[in-house]
Design an enzyme around this catalytic site. Structure first.
Site, mmCIF file in Angstrom:
data_model
loop_
_atom_site.group_PDB
_atom_site.id
_atom_site.type_symbol
_atom_site.label_atom_id
_atom_site.label_comp_id
_atom_site.label_asym_id
_atom_site.label_seq_id
_atom_site.Cartn_x
_atom_site.Cartn_y
_atom_site.Cartn_z
ATOM 1 N N ASP A 25 6.864 -1.160 15.076
ATOM 2 C CA ASP A 25 8.230 -1.330 14.582
ATOM 3 C C ASP A 25 9.159 -1.051 15.750
ATOM 4 O O ASP A 25 9.074 0.012 16.368
ATOM 5 C CB ASP A 25 8.545 -0.333 13.451
ATOM 6 N N ASP A 31 6.609 -7.653 0.924
ATOM 7 C CA ASP A 31 6.657 -6.229 0.595
ATOM 8 C C ASP A 31 6.573 -6.121 -0.915
ATOM 9 O O ASP A 31 7.462 -6.603 -1.622
ATOM 10 C CB ASP A 31 7.968 -5.592 1.088
#
Lengths: 212, 267
Positions: free
Chosen positions: B12, B131
């Site tokens: 990330d 997600d």
């Protein structure tokens, strides 16, 4: 100093190919080009390809590259990668597209009914990831590379060579399929040497010094 | 022997640094992206995934420079996601050296983007990230408890897990495949950052529903979790971040453990 043309017909990212060539041959002049004159000038030619074969053929022709590609494939060390392998054959099932016809044979889609592993589990398409490449001949481009080394693949179509002596390597995905072909000054692979870490760099290093 | 199952460390990235959060919030600095990419490559990572979690669109170009730097030195496949809204964003990431581009929120807002990008650059470079969060039959969000009775359902969330969409995750995965996704990156929001393992029921449900490869993500706390994602979740690849970033385990250790469980890996 050898000069290498990476043929650019607007189909995706060629940075990885050129960076990998520069990495293995720091003294070589590596040029990503869509100029037929520069392809003719180069000592060696890399013919990559991504996306769909109908688009690749169309974009190659739109740039007037076909004569230069055919000439290079007759005359100097020539490395086809991915769709750049498939385009060398007569015809692809992808959009029923005619290829360059340098080699006899067809490009076929992985047939859904055959996509099962030995235990009957579903095999996904695209064939994506690292698979073993079995070498079927002792070619200079395999030099120093162990048989059954893994290379990175990402494709939904594969070549079915019209004559067995073209085949330089195969992999197994549901069934054995041709993943490398060789004849005279041409070597072409379905996998991505530029994305296959040390095994891929070794193959590219062999290509930049290859004297067919 | 045939195709290997893949181990994919995830980075990330924001403001040029790798960070790691818990349940999508609370970020910790984990290092320089190029350095970390090199380390994972040396350890035998099969691919790398970069997620640009930069909030402001002004700073978006930073990810392009990072990908350029990594692609010039690390010769394995790179996937980049985060903030991809237009076909032109896909083009710029591919030209910077990405091999695949991951689309998440924008796929929900504009599914045609997936079709357009896939049509232009090929399904092989279009990953749709999903997600997903478990819902109970009444539709209320419910935490964990995979053993609960009844048919489990999962809802798709966007914007880094903040916004519910009402979409069923399995249906959504099928639809994305139809529109041209070449791969599904599936993250369990219930498990992300918890170190309690993948949501295996979710992983299996999606892996069985689609014909394209599925990457399991969210919740890895130890190496057995990775093996379970393949063996029980039927994923084609497993993705993890924190267990690798903080040096708890190396990618090589992960693959050795998986191999010892009978999983085909590239060693």
């Amino acid at each position: 100093m050898t000069s290498i043309a990476v043929i650019d017909y607007g189909m995706g990212n060629l940075r990885s190919v050129s960076k990998a060539l520069e990495h293995v041959a720091p003294d070589a002049q590596v040029r990503v080009t869509s100029d037929p004159a520069l392809v003719r000038e180069a000592d060696r030619v890399v013919f990559p390809g991504q996306g769909a074969m109908p688009d690749c053929m169309r974009e190659m022709d739109a740039r007037g590259l076909r004569p230069a590609v055919l000439e290079a494939a007759r005359s100097k060390p020539f490395l086809g990668i991915c769709i750049g392998l498939q385009m060398l054959f007569e015809r692809s099932e992808e959009g029923d597209t005619p290829g360059l016809g340098i080699f006899p044979g067809q490009v076929r889609r992985f047939p859904p009914e055959a996509m099962k592993d030995a235990l009957g589990a579903k095999l996904k398409v695209p064939h994506m990831g690292w698979n073993e490449v079995m070498q079927t001949e002792a070619h200079v481009l395999w030099r120093g590379i162990a048989d059954a080394n893994r290379y990175y693949f990402v494709h939904s179509f594969y070549v079915e060579a019209g004559k067995p002596e073209l085949v330089a390597g195969y992999s197994i995905y549901g069934f054995p399929f041709t993943c490398a072909v060789a004849q005279d000054n041409i070597f072409a692979v379905q996998f991505h040497p530029e994305k296959s870490q040390s095994a891929g760099l070794a193959l590219l290093a062999n290509f930049v010094t290859w004297k067919p | 022997m045939s195709l290997a199952k893949r181990v994919i460390p995830c980075l990330d990235v924001t403001h040029g640094r790798v960070v790691k959060g818990v349940n999508f919030v609370g970020l910790r600095d984990a290092g320089d992206p190029v350095e970390i990419a090199h380390r994972y490559d040396d350890q035998g990572a099969d691919e790398l995934t970069f997620l640009d979690i930069t909030a402001s669109s002004d700073d978006r170009d930073m990810i392009l420079h990072i990908i350029e730097a990594v692609a010039a030195q690390v010769f394995i496949p790179l996937t980049v996601g985060g903030g991809v809204r237009k076909v032109d964003d896909v083009r710029r990431l591919l030209n910077a050296g990405a091999d695949k581009v991951s689309i998440n929120t924008s796929a929900v807002q504009n599914p045609q983007l997936v079709a357009d990008a896939s049509g232009r650059y090929g399904a092989q470079c279009i990953v749709v990230a999903i997600d997903a969060k478990r819902v109970d039959p009444k539709g209320n969000a419910k935490r964990v408890d995979p053993q609960a009775g009844g048919e489990p359902r999962w809802e798709v969330y966007t914007h880094g897990g903040r916004n519910p969409t009402g979409l069923d995750a399995i249906e959504w995965a099928r639809r994305m495949q139809m529109l041209g996704a070449g791969e599904i990156l599936l993250t369990s929001m219930d498990r992300d950052g918890t170190k309690s393992g993948f949501d295996l029921a979710l992983t299996r449900a999606v892996a069985d529903a689609v014909d394209v490869p599925v990457i399991a993500s969210g919740g890895v706390g130890n190496l057995e979790h990775l093996a379970a994602g393949i063996l029980d979740g039927r994923a084609d690849a497993v993705l993890a971040a924190s267990i690798f970033h903080y040096g708890e385990y190396s990618v090589r250790q992960a693959k050795e453990l998986m191999a010892s469980r009978g999983i085909e890996v590239r060693l």
